[in-house]
Each structure stands twice: as C-alpha cells, then as structure tokens.
Design a protein around this motif. Sequence first.
Motif, mmCIF file in Angstrom:
data_model
loop_
_atom_site.group_PDB
_atom_site.id
_atom_site.type_symbol
_atom_site.label_atom_id
_atom_site.label_comp_id
_atom_site.label_asym_id
_atom_site.label_seq_id
_atom_site.Cartn_x
_atom_site.Cartn_y
_atom_site.Cartn_z
ATOM 1 N N ALA A 77 0.846 -1.273 -0.064
ATOM 2 C CA ALA A 77 0.155 -0.006 0.181
ATOM 3 C C ALA A 77 0.780 1.262 -0.059
ATOM 4 O O ALA A 77 0.667 2.349 -0.923
ATOM 5 N N MET A 78 1.909 1.383 0.774
ATOM 6 C CA MET A 78 2.868 2.562 1.036
ATOM 7 C C MET A 78 3.657 2.492 -0.316
ATOM 8 O O MET A 78 3.906 3.558 -0.820
ATOM 9 N N TRP A 79 3.916 1.757 -0.862
ATOM 10 C CA TRP A 79 4.664 1.584 -2.023
ATOM 11 C C TRP A 79 3.902 2.113 -3.068
ATOM 12 O O TRP A 79 4.510 2.787 -4.010
ATOM 13 N N LEU A 80 2.592 1.705 -3.416
ATOM 14 C CA LEU A 80 1.801 2.328 -4.509
ATOM 15 C C LEU A 80 1.555 3.672 -4.059
ATOM 16 O O LEU A 80 1.431 4.508 -4.997
ATOM 17 N N VAL A 81 1.182 4.199 -2.857
ATOM 18 C CA VAL A 81 0.869 5.687 -2.642
ATOM 19 C C VAL A 81 2.007 6.426 -3.053
ATOM 20 O O VAL A 81 1.966 7.516 -3.755
ATOM 21 N N THR A 82 3.281 6.100 -2.437
ATOM 22 C CA THR A 82 4.317 6.940 -2.538
ATOM 23 C C THR A 82 4.981 7.030 -4.027
ATOM 24 O O THR A 82 5.293 7.982 -4.357
ATOM 25 N N GLY A 83 4.723 5.726 -4.641
ATOM 26 C CA GLY A 83 5.267 5.680 -5.941
ATOM 27 C C GLY A 83 4.582 6.382 -7.084
ATOM 28 O O GLY A 83 4.903 7.190 -8.017
ATOM 29 N N LEU A 84 3.045 6.436 -6.803
ATOM 30 C CA LEU A 84 2.290 7.124 -7.697
ATOM 31 C C LEU A 84 2.338 8.690 -7.238
ATOM 32 O O LEU A 84 2.214 9.581 -8.252
ATOM 33 N N GLY A 85 2.762 8.913 -6.049
ATOM 34 C CA GLY A 85 3.135 10.452 -5.743
ATOM 35 C C GLY A 85 4.368 11.008 -6.774
ATOM 36 O O GLY A 85 4.244 11.933 -7.030
ATOM 37 N N LEU A 86 5.244 9.864 -6.818
ATOM 38 C CA LEU A 86 6.314 10.435 -7.373
ATOM 39 C C LEU A 86 6.008 10.593 -8.935
ATOM 40 O O LEU A 86 6.417 11.397 -9.408
ATOM 41 N N THR A 87 5.553 9.329 -9.628
ATOM 42 C CA THR A 87 5.442 9.352 -11.155
ATOM 43 C C THR A 87 4.323 10.443 -11.655
ATOM 44 O O THR A 87 4.728 10.856 -12.503
ATOM 45 N N VAL A 88 3.227 10.298 -10.632
ATOM 46 C CA VAL A 88 2.079 11.007 -11.204
ATOM 47 C C VAL A 88 2.172 12.290 -10.794
ATOM 48 O O VAL A 88 1.896 13.318 -11.567
ATOM 49 N N GLY A 89 2.606 12.386 -9.521
ATOM 50 C CA GLY A 89 2.681 14.064 -9.132
ATOM 51 C C GLY A 89 4.198 14.698 -9.297
ATOM 52 O O GLY A 89 4.036 15.749 -10.424
ATOM 53 N N TYR A 90 5.082 14.429 -8.786
ATOM 54 C CA TYR A 90 6.403 14.990 -8.910
ATOM 55 C C TYR A 90 6.636 15.017 -10.634
ATOM 56 O O TYR A 90 7.274 16.086 -10.997
ATOM 57 N N HIS A 91 6.436 14.026 -11.193
ATOM 58 C CA HIS A 91 7.013 13.683 -12.627
ATOM 59 C C HIS A 91 6.192 14.267 -13.634
ATOM 60 O O HIS A 91 6.665 15.357 -14.238
ATOM 61 N N ARG A 92 4.815 13.768 -13.551
ATOM 62 C CA ARG A 92 4.129 14.055 -14.842
ATOM 63 C C ARG A 92 3.373 15.313 -14.640
ATOM 64 O O ARG A 92 3.248 16.071 -15.733
ATOM 65 N N LEU A 93 2.905 15.685 -13.394
ATOM 66 C CA LEU A 93 2.088 16.673 -13.151
ATOM 67 C C LEU A 93 3.218 18.094 -12.975
ATOM 68 O O LEU A 93 2.933 18.932 -13.696
ATOM 69 N N PHE A 94 3.886 17.892 -11.880
ATOM 70 C CA PHE A 94 4.653 19.264 -11.761
ATOM 71 C C PHE A 94 5.860 19.562 -12.668
ATOM 72 O O PHE A 94 6.107 20.782 -13.094
ATOM 73 N N THR A 95 6.581 18.335 -12.887
ATOM 74 C CA THR A 95 7.711 18.536 -13.739
ATOM 75 C C THR A 95 7.294 19.000 -15.310
ATOM 76 O O THR A 95 7.964 19.935 -15.982
ATOM 77 N N HIS A 96 6.357 18.095 -15.808
ATOM 78 C CA HIS A 96 5.961 18.372 -17.182
ATOM 79 C C HIS A 96 4.605 18.869 -17.595
ATOM 80 O O HIS A 96 4.269 19.116 -18.809
ATOM 81 N N GLY A 97 3.852 19.139 -16.451
ATOM 82 C CA GLY A 97 2.468 19.680 -17.113
ATOM 83 C C GLY A 97 1.712 18.684 -17.874
ATOM 84 O O GLY A 97 0.948 19.314 -18.704
ATOM 85 N N ALA A 98 1.755 17.398 -17.623
ATOM 86 C CA ALA A 98 1.142 16.658 -18.352
ATOM 87 C C ALA A 98 -0.515 16.536 -18.538
ATOM 88 O O ALA A 98 -1.252 15.978 -19.237
ATOM 89 N N PHE A 99 -1.038 17.021 -17.203
ATOM 90 C CA PHE A 99 -2.421 17.106 -17.219
ATOM 91 C C PHE A 99 -2.836 18.275 -16.115
ATOM 92 O O PHE A 99 -1.834 18.740 -15.396
ATOM 93 N N THR A 100 -3.998 18.520 -15.868
ATOM 94 C CA THR A 100 -4.462 19.760 -14.885
ATOM 95 C C THR A 100 -5.250 18.908 -13.954
ATOM 96 O O THR A 100 -5.961 18.000 -14.295
ATOM 97 N N THR A 101 -4.999 19.237 -12.527
ATOM 98 C CA THR A 101 -5.981 19.012 -11.577
ATOM 99 C C THR A 101 -6.533 19.892 -10.747
ATOM 100 O O THR A 101 -5.874 20.988 -10.759
ATOM 101 N N THR A 102 -7.233 19.383 -9.515
ATOM 102 C CA THR A 102 -7.674 20.340 -8.342
ATOM 103 C C THR A 102 -6.582 20.792 -7.497
ATOM 104 O O THR A 102 -5.458 20.010 -7.567
ATOM 105 N N GLY A 103 -6.810 22.003 -6.882
ATOM 106 C CA GLY A 103 -5.649 22.493 -5.921
ATOM 107 C C GLY A 103 -5.452 21.116 -4.589
ATOM 108 O O GLY A 103 -4.314 21.028 -4.496
ATOM 109 N N TRP A 104 -6.865 20.509 -4.196
ATOM 110 C CA TRP A 104 -6.391 19.487 -3.268
ATOM 111 C C TRP A 104 -5.913 18.358 -3.681
ATOM 112 O O TRP A 104 -4.849 17.771 -2.952
#
Length: 316
Positions: free
Chosen positions: A53-80
């Motif tokens: 569970a923690m592998w999944l949560v933290t891994g998605l935080g890295l690949t979806v959040g850190y990498h795809r959203l914040f680094t590359h702006g690959a999608f848009t999402t809500t503030g929360w």
Amino acid sequence: MRDNRVLRGRHLHRLQRRHFILFDVLPFVGTLAALALLAVRPIGGMEIGLFAAMWLVTGLGLTVGYHRLFTHGAFTTTGWVSNLLIVMGSMAGRGPMISWAAMHRRHHELSDHDGDLHSPNLHGAGWRRRLHGFVHAQLTWMVEHDYPNVAHYVPDLIARRSWVNVNGYYYAWVLLGLAIPAVLGGLISASVWGVLTGFLWGGVVRMFVVEQTMSAINSLNHMLGSRPFQTRGDNSRNLGVMAWLAWGEGWHNNHHAFPYSAAFGLRWSEFDLGFLFIRALEAAGLAWNVKVPAPERITARMTAHPAEAAPDFGHG
C-alpha cells in the motif's frame, strides 16, 4: 564563466549529504535489520499489505505528481489533488517536490551530456568505467551535486503559493510516511511488534525499495533496453520490467521522446500504472487537459532524423 542555472556551496553540499544519510543510508541499514528480524519471526500478510500500500501511494506520488504533473505539466487537476500528490511523493523521501522537479528538468535539458546530474554514460568506456557510471547514476550522485536554480528551472511552480507551502513541510511528510504504517501495524495486530514491523516494512523497507527503483530509471534505463524513438543526443531506453516495477516509468525512451505526455506507455501492450491512475482521476472529474501524443505523431517520431526530433520539454 559562472553558470547561473545552478547553485553550489558548502551549505548546500552539507544538506545533500545529510539527506543522503537520512533517506538512503539509514533505509538500507533498516532494511538489513528487517531482514535479520525474519530469523526471529517471519512477516505475514499485514506487513506485505502495508509495504504494498505504501509502495503504491508513494510511487504514484512520484510518477504522477512529482514527474508528470509538476515537472512536465502533463495534465491539470484540482488544488487539493495536487497538494495531496505533493504529500504522497514527499513520503517517498526523494526530496522536496520543487527541488526534484528542478533537477529533472535539468536532466532533460542536458540528458547524457555534461551537467546531467545522474547520467551513467559520462565516465568513459570499459567495464570498470561503465560500472562506475552505473553506481554514480544509481546512488553516489546524491552525495554531492550542483543544485539547479529553482528561479530558472521551476518559476511556474514557485509562483503557486499553496504548492510552495505544502512543499515546505517535506520532512514532516516523510515522517508521516513512516508513522502511518507503524500506527496501522499496531492497530491491526494490537501489539508493539506490529508497530515495529509496520514501521520497518511499510516505512523503511518501502522507502529503500522505492528509492532504488526510481534510481534504476536513471541508471539502467540509460544503459539497457530498446530505443524505438530517436531522441536528442541521449541514451534513454525502454525496459518493460522496469515499467512494471516503477509504475510505468520504465518506458523511458518513450518519455524522452514525448516529455509532455501523461502516458509513458504509448501502446496498448505497454503497461503504465501511473497513466491508469491519471485516467481514473479524469473519469472522476479530478483531472483534465490530459496530454497524449497523437498516433500519427508517434509514427512520425519513429522515423524522424534525430536533429528533426528535438523534444518539447512540456513544463510551461
């Protein structure tokens, strides 16, 4: 001539060494301790579940959040959701989001060229130097390195006050990522032993495994695998096994060809857990402007001359 794109100094290097000891060396020691304790009592479904569970949560935080959203702006999402992704990624212990994004944008700018922070390909030929390059990319680059100037690399991120505020609690989020499995382990097992094993397997061992998995993208995926796309002077490669182990990150040549893409797996057969999560957010109305290259553009990039195929870094 001084490069204003990076910062150097003893204080920064001390902080880097401290982070390396706290979140690379100590998790390794803790993993050895967890393995040694197996001789005392084997782990069960609780520890495996907390780890997963923690592998999944933290891994998605890295690949979806850190990498795809914040680094590359690959999608848009809500503030929360974006704030939650910072917390999820921070719990991995891979550094604050703003620093991580700045370093990754510099990696794309200079991939496998002088200035790339973690290239395995800048240490010469021969197996000894290739091994040295692998170790550098996998681990030792983090001990001391140039720090990308965030004002240059991530002005869009530091302009968002809420992101800066959440990012500022990085160490608290790392501790949270260790506390959650410890507390859950204690509650599930109703024992102090459960607190310990939850902390070790859901926290420490998970942190070590996530770190080594993400680092392998820097090392293995710039040394081994297929290259369906010509990319601008780098040696990025696809490794299917790393895609399964690293939430879709293993389609690294795909990513270097289309850095703006929310999908790293570009074919139906290329499993990409991170993109599946983004599609789930989209279906729930929590993500939009999801960027994926058109099929004809993918085909064109496969046949393009490298000089004609310079990537769009996609972090505007």
